[in-house]
Design a protein around this motif. Structure first.
Motif, short mmCIF file in Angstrom:
data_model
loop_
_atom_site.label_atom_id
_atom_site.label_comp_id
_atom_site.label_asym_id
_atom_site.label_seq_id
_atom_site.Cartn_x
_atom_site.Cartn_y
_atom_site.Cartn_z
N MET A 185 0.78 -1.23 0.00
CA MET A 185 0.00 0.00 0.00
C MET A 185 0.82 1.28 0.00
O MET A 185 0.27 2.36 0.19
N ARG A 186 2.12 1.23 -0.23
CA ARG A 186 2.94 2.43 -0.23
C ARG A 186 2.91 3.08 -1.61
O ARG A 186 3.34 2.48 -2.59
N MET A 187 2.43 4.30 -1.69
CA MET A 187 2.40 5.01 -2.97
C MET A 187 3.80 5.32 -3.46
O MET A 187 4.07 5.28 -4.66
N SER A 188 4.70 5.63 -2.55
CA SER A 188 6.08 5.97 -2.93
C SER A 188 6.95 4.73 -3.08
O SER A 188 8.09 4.84 -3.50
N GLN A 189 6.42 3.57 -2.71
CA GLN A 189 7.16 2.30 -2.70
C GLN A 189 8.38 2.38 -1.78
O GLN A 189 9.38 1.69 -2.00
N ALA A 190 8.30 3.22 -0.75
CA ALA A 190 9.37 3.34 0.23
C ALA A 190 8.77 3.61 1.60
O ALA A 190 7.64 4.10 1.70
N GLY A 191 9.51 3.30 2.65
CA GLY A 191 9.05 3.56 4.00
C GLY A 191 8.22 2.43 4.57
O GLY A 191 8.24 1.29 4.09
N GLU A 192 7.45 2.73 5.61
CA GLU A 192 6.65 1.74 6.32
C GLU A 192 5.50 1.24 5.46
O GLU A 192 4.78 2.03 4.84
N SER A 193 5.33 -0.07 5.41
CA SER A 193 4.27 -0.67 4.61
C SER A 193 3.05 -0.96 5.47
O SER A 193 3.08 -0.85 6.70
N ALA A 194 1.97 -1.38 4.82
CA ALA A 194 0.77 -1.78 5.55
C ALA A 194 1.05 -2.99 6.42
O ALA A 194 0.50 -3.11 7.52
N ALA A 195 1.91 -3.89 5.95
CA ALA A 195 2.27 -5.06 6.77
C ALA A 195 2.98 -4.64 8.04
O ALA A 195 2.74 -5.19 9.13
N ASP A 196 3.87 -3.66 7.95
CA ASP A 196 4.56 -3.14 9.14
C ASP A 196 3.55 -2.59 10.13
O ASP A 196 3.65 -2.82 11.34
N LEU A 197 2.57 -1.86 9.63
CA LEU A 197 1.57 -1.26 10.50
C LEU A 197 0.66 -2.32 11.12
O LEU A 197 0.43 -2.32 12.33
N VAL A 198 0.16 -3.22 10.29
CA VAL A 198 -0.76 -4.26 10.78
C VAL A 198 -0.10 -5.15 11.81
O VAL A 198 -0.73 -5.54 12.80
N ASN A 199 1.17 -5.45 11.62
CA ASN A 199 1.86 -6.38 12.52
C ASN A 199 2.64 -5.71 13.64
O ASN A 199 3.03 -6.37 14.59
#
Length: 333
Positions: A124-138
């Motif tokens: 879900m990263r628009m920039s394809q960099a940084g924290e992902s949705a998986a990082d947030l969910v987990n």
């Protein structure tokens, strides 16, 4: 020149509201370039496109050279569009267009993890960099997840879903997350939105700081626009539209200015004049050609000669996470 792969939403009424189109425009959400092409076709001399998604540059590589410099593309976010426009040589900006939210090209690229229709890694990263949705969910605690789902997705079952996500960790894929959410909600009836729609929206907004970026982008557009320049914003859900509406009302002097009997002392001069009295919605012809336009709303305003100002996020009705919690080793507010 190759055809654009997706249909720009509300382009026809946008061009009509902004006519005559002229001078230099900034397309702050370039995507597949549909608005930029439309603006050039309507009379703009030059369009400076901005996008934080590397996919936009990949898609443009085949057709952009055919416009011979009348359309240029810069990497970045629309929260810094005034700086980017200046660096691209724009001495006077006659218009800014912002097409908010996620683009069709991002939804249709399954591996980006924006959609629950096909299985893919949670990204879900628009920039394809940084924290992902998986990082947030987990990585986020249950309380933060519930707050995000409620405030950013307007999900009433946010606490129940957050509890189920935490219990199921680690969650790695889109279909895995969609299944967890579906198990927390009543069975879907024919014609209803998928039960995971609000959860996916909320996580995407959080990962990309979309509300914060919108607030910064509106202020950047106000700074960039020359007197008489036009700001056109297309939004796709109620929170975005509310933020845009309140920004324009505040900056056009339609809120907080007192009454005619007791005018507010020291009120700022209006920075905008409304062009569209209320939001413009897609007509039947557009809906038939592009069903994804059904929730789109367009608002247009004209810049005055008043100095640019600031608007606090709370004045825009922007959802704000009140508590400080930890996710992935960093603090979110």
């Amino acid at each position: 020149m190759e055809a654009a792969p997706h249909i720009p939403v509300l382009l026809r009424p946008l061009l009509a509201a902004c006519a005559p189109v002229r001078g230099v425009w900034v397309d702050g959400t370039f995507g597949a370039g549909g608005y930029a092409r439309g603006l050039i076709g309507a009379g703009a001399e030059r369009v400076i496109g901005i996008d934080r998604d590397p996919l936009a540059r990949e898609l443009a590589a085949g057709w952009l050279p055919g416009f011979h410099g009348t359309i240029v593309l810069r990497d970045g976010t629309f929260g810094e569009l005034d700086r980017i426009a200046a660096e691209a040589g724009a001495e006077r900006v006659e218009g800014v267009v912002l097409d908010l939210g996620i683009s069709s090209m991002q939804i249709d690229t399954a591996e980006r993890g924006f959609s629950f229709q096909k299985d893919a890694a949670l990204d879900m990263r628009m920039s394809q960099a940084g924290e992902s949705a998986a990082d947030l969910v987990n990585g986020a605690d249950e309380g933060l997840l519930a707050d995000i789902l409620y405030l950013y997705g307007e999900e009433r079952a946010s606490r129940r879903i957050a509890r189920a996500i935490v219990a199921a960790r680690p969650v790695a894929t889109t279909l895995e997350l969609a299944g967890i959410v579906a198990g927390c909600l009543p069975r879907q009836k024919p014609g209803e939105k998928h039960p995971a729609t609000r959860t996916f929206q909320a996580l995407r907004i959080a990962v990309n700081d979309e509300y914060g970026e919108l607030a910064r982008g509106l202020e950047a557009a106000e700074r960039a626009l020359a007197p008489g320049g036009l700001l056109a914003v297309v939004s796709f859900h109620s929170v975005e539209d509310r933020m845009v509406k309140r920004f324009l009302q505040l900056r056009a002097g339609r809120m907080g200015q007192g009454s005619r009997y007791a005018p507010e002392v020291g009120a700022e001069a209006p920075a905008f004049e409304m062009v569209t009295r209320k939001s413009v919605e897609p007509d039947e012809a557009e809906l038939a050609a592009n069903p994804r336009a059904r929730s789109a709303r367009l608002r247009v305003a004209r810049r005055t000669a008043a100095p640019a100002g600031r608007v606090a996020p709370r004045e825009l009705g922007m959802p704000v996470l009140e508590t400080s919690r930890t996710t992935g080793g960093r603090t979110r507010r």
